[in-house]
Design an enzyme around this catalytic site. Structure first.
Site, PDB file in Angstrom:
ATOM      1  N   ASP A 179      68.330   2.975  -1.667  1.00  0.00           N
ATOM      2  CA  ASP A 179      68.316   1.693  -0.960  1.00  0.00           C
ATOM      3  C   ASP A 179      66.947   1.592  -0.284  1.00  0.00           C
ATOM      4  O   ASP A 179      66.668   2.309   0.688  1.00  0.00           O
ATOM      5  CB  ASP A 179      69.462   1.664   0.060  1.00  0.00           C
ATOM      6  CG  ASP A 179      69.549   0.332   0.815  1.00  0.00           C
ATOM      7  OD1 ASP A 179      68.527  -0.378   0.884  1.00  0.00           O
ATOM      8  OD2 ASP A 179      70.631   0.032   1.345  1.00  0.00           O
ATOM      9  N   LYS A 204      66.300  -8.983   4.062  1.00  0.00           N
ATOM     10  CA  LYS A 204      65.483  -8.365   5.104  1.00  0.00           C
ATOM     11  C   LYS A 204      63.991  -8.593   4.817  1.00  0.00           C
ATOM     12  O   LYS A 204      63.551  -9.721   4.820  1.00  0.00           O
ATOM     13  CB  LYS A 204      65.863  -6.885   5.230  1.00  0.00           C
ATOM     14  CG  LYS A 204      67.383  -6.630   5.224  1.00  0.00           C
ATOM     15  CD  LYS A 204      68.119  -7.200   6.433  1.00  0.00           C
ATOM     16  CE  LYS A 204      69.637  -7.201   6.293  1.00  0.00           C
ATOM     17  NZ  LYS A 204      70.249  -5.913   5.937  1.00  0.00           N
TER      18      LYS A 204
HETATM   19  C1  LIG Z   1      71.420  -5.448   5.336  1.00  0.00           C
HETATM   20  C2  LIG Z   1      71.429  -4.222   4.528  1.00  0.00           C
HETATM   21  C3  LIG Z   1      72.272  -4.108   3.405  1.00  0.00           C
HETATM   22  C4  LIG Z   1      73.275  -5.181   3.028  1.00  0.00           C
HETATM   23  O1  LIG Z   1      72.643  -6.348   2.641  1.00  0.00           O
HETATM   24  P1  LIG Z   1      73.278  -7.833   2.842  1.00  0.00           P
HETATM   25  O2  LIG Z   1      72.209  -8.705   2.293  1.00  0.00           O
HETATM   26  O3  LIG Z   1      73.524  -8.009   4.299  1.00  0.00           O
HETATM   27  O4  LIG Z   1      74.541  -7.866   2.062  1.00  0.00           O
HETATM   28  C5  LIG Z   1      72.189  -2.949   2.658  1.00  0.00           C
HETATM   29  N1  LIG Z   1      71.334  -1.942   2.993  1.00  0.00           N
HETATM   30  C6  LIG Z   1      70.531  -2.026   4.061  1.00  0.00           C
HETATM   31  C7  LIG Z   1      69.626  -0.880   4.373  1.00  0.00           C
HETATM   32  C8  LIG Z   1      70.546  -3.153   4.864  1.00  0.00           C
HETATM   33  O5  LIG Z   1      69.748  -3.209   5.943  1.00  0.00           O
END
Ligand SMILES: *Cc1c(COP(=O)(O)O)cnc(C)c1O
Length: 403
Positions: A179, A204
């Site tokens: 991720d 993000k």
């Molecule tokens: C926000 C986030 C997610 C999930 O993403 P969404 O767009 O809110 O579904 C997954 N991994 C990380 C590290 C995040 O900050």
């Protein structure tokens, strides 16, 4: 297969997948707000597009941009980061399989694995991000199929050695997923370090303006169960259908074009704020991988091209003091999420990580997390200065920092 004609990140961010519209010359690829496409004849498509769940040209433009920036084989855009994670896990796992996940993974990932996948017979084992011996041991005893990691971690900004984790996991036949939301491809490209797939919450840093939800999977050329991983994800995206719509793809593409300059400014601002925080009597500990005293600093220096905009710190005075800080800023908005141009502050234990309450993954309650934006850094420091002044100093040094 996505061509990689742009050797430099900043150029690829602006041009990959973004050719001018062949019909009108429009510099920006149009928003193809359509669900379906007329055909020349039965089984004869006009430009390869049939129905927008399978593919849509605005989505293709974003997916090519994502693949180029992550040095991947292909990119896939989803309606949210969680939808992207879910597609990747469903495409690669079966009932009875085990996932090894680095502890300190995103709260929503923890929730998906322990509250949804567990019901479908997929078991998750959490291991410490610092500990490659624990990873080896877990792989030896569980024959895990997928190893899931996130670096820098949330909220403690721990650093995981992607190359080492990939080598160990591959030796045990596991697929490695990173991720990459916190670093973004401007600062870190996990596929170059051995990972098989990358996921993002494009909500993000990639979108970058807190105005659109989205997620992405970017695949390497790896095979899984004798099939290209790319084709497994393509099929899952089409069959599961959690795709990003054309308007959202447009906004995400538009944000992505400025990622290089934004990440530079986020990193510069965060370095100043983190250094300043280390000198404040109300602050017990600062977690920022750019600080030399951070335990992951040297690995971060090798695998990242900057340290990003996320900072977590421990407030003296425990939970009450941490809440006071989170509620007292003027410029930093009290909010979950991160990665936008505007600065945000949060209390992870009760906000982003509420779903981990009562588990080993729950963050300490004296932690405050900052998403440092790209405003003038002097204004950010001023805001934090007046905020910390609201924390009664008689707490400093007296009360356990781990309340
Ligand atoms: C926000 C986030 C997610 C999930 O993403 P969404 O767009 O809110 O579904 C997954 N991994 C990380 C590290 C995040 O900050």
């Amino acid at each position: 297969m996505c061509p990689k004609p742009f050797p430099h990140f900043a150029t690829a961010a602006i041009h990959a997948g973004q050719e001018p519209d062949p019909l009108t010359g429009a510099v920006i690829p149009p928003i193809y707000q359509t669900s379906t496409f007329t055909q020349h004849g039965v089984e004869t498509l006009k430009a390869g597009y049939e129905y927008s769940r399978g593919a849509n040209p605005t989505r293709t433009a974003l997916e090519q941009q994502l693949a180029a920036l992550e040095h991947g084989d292909a990119g896939f855009a989803f309606a949210s980061g969680m939808a992207a994670e879910d597609a990747l896990l469903r495409a690669t796992l079966r009932p009875g399989d085990t996932v090894i996940a680095a502890a300190e993974s995103y709260g929503g990932t923890h929730r998906l694995l322990t509250q949804i996948y567990a019901r479908w017979g997929v078991n998750t084992v959490f291991v410490s991000p610092q500990d490659t011996a624990a990873l080896e041991q877990a792989l030896d005893s569980h024959r895990a199929r997928v190893v899931w990691l996130e670096t820098p971690t949330n909220p403690l900004l721990s650093i995981i050695d992607i190359r080492a984790w990939s080598e160990i996991s591959h030796a045990h036949g596991a697929l490695v997923v990173v991720d990459n939301t916190f670093a973004s491809p401007a600062l870190q490209t996990p596929l170059d370090l051995g990972a098989d797939a990358v996921v993002h919450s494009t909500t993000k840093y990639i979108g970058g303006h807190s105005d659109v939800l989205g997620g992405a999977v970017i695949t390497s050329t790896a095979f899984w169960e004798d099939q290209p991983l790319t084709e497994l994800i393509r099929f899952q995206q089409f069959a599961g259908g959690a795709v990003a719509g054309p308007q959202d793809c447009f906004l995400t593409s538009r944000g992505l074009k400025t990622l290089a300059v934004r990440m530079r400014q986020h990193s510069d601002n965060a370095a100043v704020v983190a250094g300043w925080l280390t000198e404040q009597p109300q602050v017990a500990e600062v977690y920022y991988p750019g600080l030399e005293q951070h335990p992951g600093h040297s690995i971060a220096a090798q695998q990242m091209r900057g340290y990003g905009g996320m900072i977590t710190f421990r407030v003296r005075g425990g939970e009450q003091a941490a809440r006071t800080v989170a509620e007292s800023t003027a410029l930093f908005g009290l909010s979950v999420s991160l990665g936008g141009v505007e600065s945000l502050i949060s209390h992870p234990a009760t906000m982003t990580h509420g779903s981990t309450a009562g588990t080993a993954q729950a963050p300490d309650r004296d932690l405050v997390r900052l998403s440092v934006g790209i405003e003038a850094v002097e204004d950010l420091v001023d805001d934090l200065q007046q905020t910390l002044a609201a924390v009664p100093l008689h707490h400093a040094g007296h009360v356990s920092s781990r309340a």
